[in-house]
Design an enzyme around this catalytic site. Sequence first.
Site, PDB file in Angstrom:
ATOM      1  N   CYS A 116      -0.547  -5.180   5.564  1.00 10.30           N
ATOM      2  CA  CYS A 116       0.203  -6.216   4.824  1.00 10.30           C
ATOM      3  C   CYS A 116       1.477  -6.629   5.540  1.00 10.30           C
ATOM      4  O   CYS A 116       2.078  -7.646   5.202  1.00 10.30           O
ATOM      5  CB  CYS A 116       0.541  -5.723   3.424  1.00 10.30           C
ATOM      6  SG  CYS A 116      -0.908  -5.271   2.490  1.00 10.30           S
ATOM      7  N   HIS A 256       6.254  -9.462  -0.606  1.00 13.90           N
ATOM      8  CA  HIS A 256       4.794  -9.356  -0.474  1.00 13.90           C
ATOM      9  C   HIS A 256       4.165  -9.379  -1.865  1.00 13.90           C
ATOM     10  O   HIS A 256       4.636  -8.717  -2.789  1.00 13.90           O
ATOM     11  CB  HIS A 256       4.464  -8.046   0.252  1.00 13.90           C
ATOM     12  CG  HIS A 256       2.999  -7.732   0.272  1.00 13.90           C
ATOM     13  ND1 HIS A 256       2.049  -8.661   0.632  1.00 13.90           N
ATOM     14  CD2 HIS A 256       2.326  -6.591  -0.039  1.00 13.90           C
ATOM     15  CE1 HIS A 256       0.855  -8.100   0.553  1.00 13.90           C
ATOM     16  NE2 HIS A 256       0.992  -6.853   0.142  1.00 13.90           N
ATOM     17  N   ASN A 286      -3.645  -9.864  -3.878  1.00 15.73           N
ATOM     18  CA  ASN A 286      -3.008  -9.351  -2.667  1.00 15.73           C
ATOM     19  C   ASN A 286      -3.799  -9.808  -1.448  1.00 15.73           C
ATOM     20  O   ASN A 286      -4.900  -9.317  -1.205  1.00 15.73           O
ATOM     21  CB  ASN A 286      -2.955  -7.815  -2.755  1.00 15.73           C
ATOM     22  CG  ASN A 286      -2.315  -7.172  -1.540  1.00 15.73           C
ATOM     23  OD1 ASN A 286      -2.035  -7.840  -0.549  1.00 15.73           O
ATOM     24  ND2 ASN A 286      -2.097  -5.869  -1.614  1.00 15.73           N
TER      25      ASN A 286
END
Length: 329
Positions: A116, A256, A286
Site C-alpha cells: 500500500c 491511505h 482498499n
Amino acid sequence: MKQKPTMEILGTGRAVPDRILTNKDLEQIVDTSDEWIITRTGIRERHIANPGEPLSTLVVKAAERALTDAGVAPEEIDLIILGTVTGDSKFPATACVVQELIGAVNAAAFDISAACSGFLYGMQIAESMMLHGGYRRILLVGGEVLSSMVNWQDRDTCVLFGDGAGAVVLGPSHGEKGILSTYIKSDGSFRNLLYSPGCGSLNPPTPENVGQMLHTIRMEGREVFRHAVTSMSDALNQALDKAGLQADDLSLLIPHQANLRIIEAVGKRFHAPADKVYVNVDRYGNTSAASIPIAIDEARETGRISSGSLVGMVTFGAGFTWAAAIVQF
Ligand code: UT7
C-alpha cells in the site's frame, strides 16, 4: 520554513474497472452483511476487474489520462515507476508492459514492491532520480488488481479490497509548487501480519500450495489496524517536520483508504476537521498502492485540491511499510 521543491505534479489520472461489487453482492458470496462491512470499514462498494482485465489495462488508462492532463507526450517520459504487488505476471515488470502500450519509447521502466506504500515510496525514488539521475519527465503510478489474490471464501479479507490505478506525471519544479518532503520507513519483523505466503520461491505454485490457497492474502486485521494508526501518524509528523510545517498548515489530508475508522483516527490525532480529511474508501475499498493517486486525481477533479492547496499524504501497508509526503499544488 518551507523547503524548495525538486519536482512538481504536472498532471494526474485514474482508472477503475467498470464492474462494481456491492456489499449486498458479497452477502451472496460469504457470511457477511452490508451493515457489518459499513460499520467496521466504511466500505459500501468496490470496483473489481473482469477476467482478461490485467493491471496493465488500468495503468495504461490512468497513465494516458495523466499525460493528457499534463500536456506531456509519451515520448517525453524518461522514467516509469509503478508501485504494485499485483503485476500482470511475475516478470517482466508491468511498467515495461505499460511502456510499450503507451509508446514511452525513451523511458526506463520498473516496478516497486512496497504494497500500500508503493506510490509514496515511488515518489521518494522519483525525487532522488530527478535530483541525481537527471530524469525530467517521470510517470509515477500506483495500481493493483488485488481481486486476483483475494480468497473469496475468507470473509476477514475479501470484503476489504478493490482494483484500480492512479497516475501522476512529475517534472522539475520552477517555483514554490511541488513535493516539499517525503518520508519512507519499514519494519520487516511484522511481515507475517499482512502477506501472501505463496507463489514465490519460498512456496512455489505447486498444485498443493495453490490448493491450500497460499497465493491469497492473509491478514491479522486487528494488529494491522493498531500499527496503521500509530505508523501513519509518525510518518505524517516526520514529513511535516522535514518540510518545516505544522498539521494546521495543511489544506487537505489524504490518508491511505483502507478503513474509515483508521482514516478518522489519524485525522483525530492531527485535530483535522472532517472536511480536511479525504475519504473515498466507501466507493473503492482498499486499492493498496492505487489509493492515494486515485484520491489525488479525484480531489483535483472535484476542486478539493486547487492551485495553492497544501496536501499531506500518508500511507501504511504490508512489510510493514509506511510513508508520507507533503505536496504544494
Ligand atoms: O492496506 C493495508 C492496511 N490494512 C488495514 O489497515 C486493515 C486494518 N484492519 C482493519 O481494517 C480491521 O481490523 C478489519 C476491518 C479487517 C476487521 O475489523 P475489526 O473490527 O478489527 O474486526 P475483528 O477482526 O476484530 O473481527 C470482529 C468479528 C469477528 O467475530 P468474533 O470472533 O468476534 O465472533 C470476526 O469473525 O467480526 C467477524 N468478521 C466478520 N463478520 C461479518 C470478520 N469479518 C467479517 C465480515 N462480516 N466480513
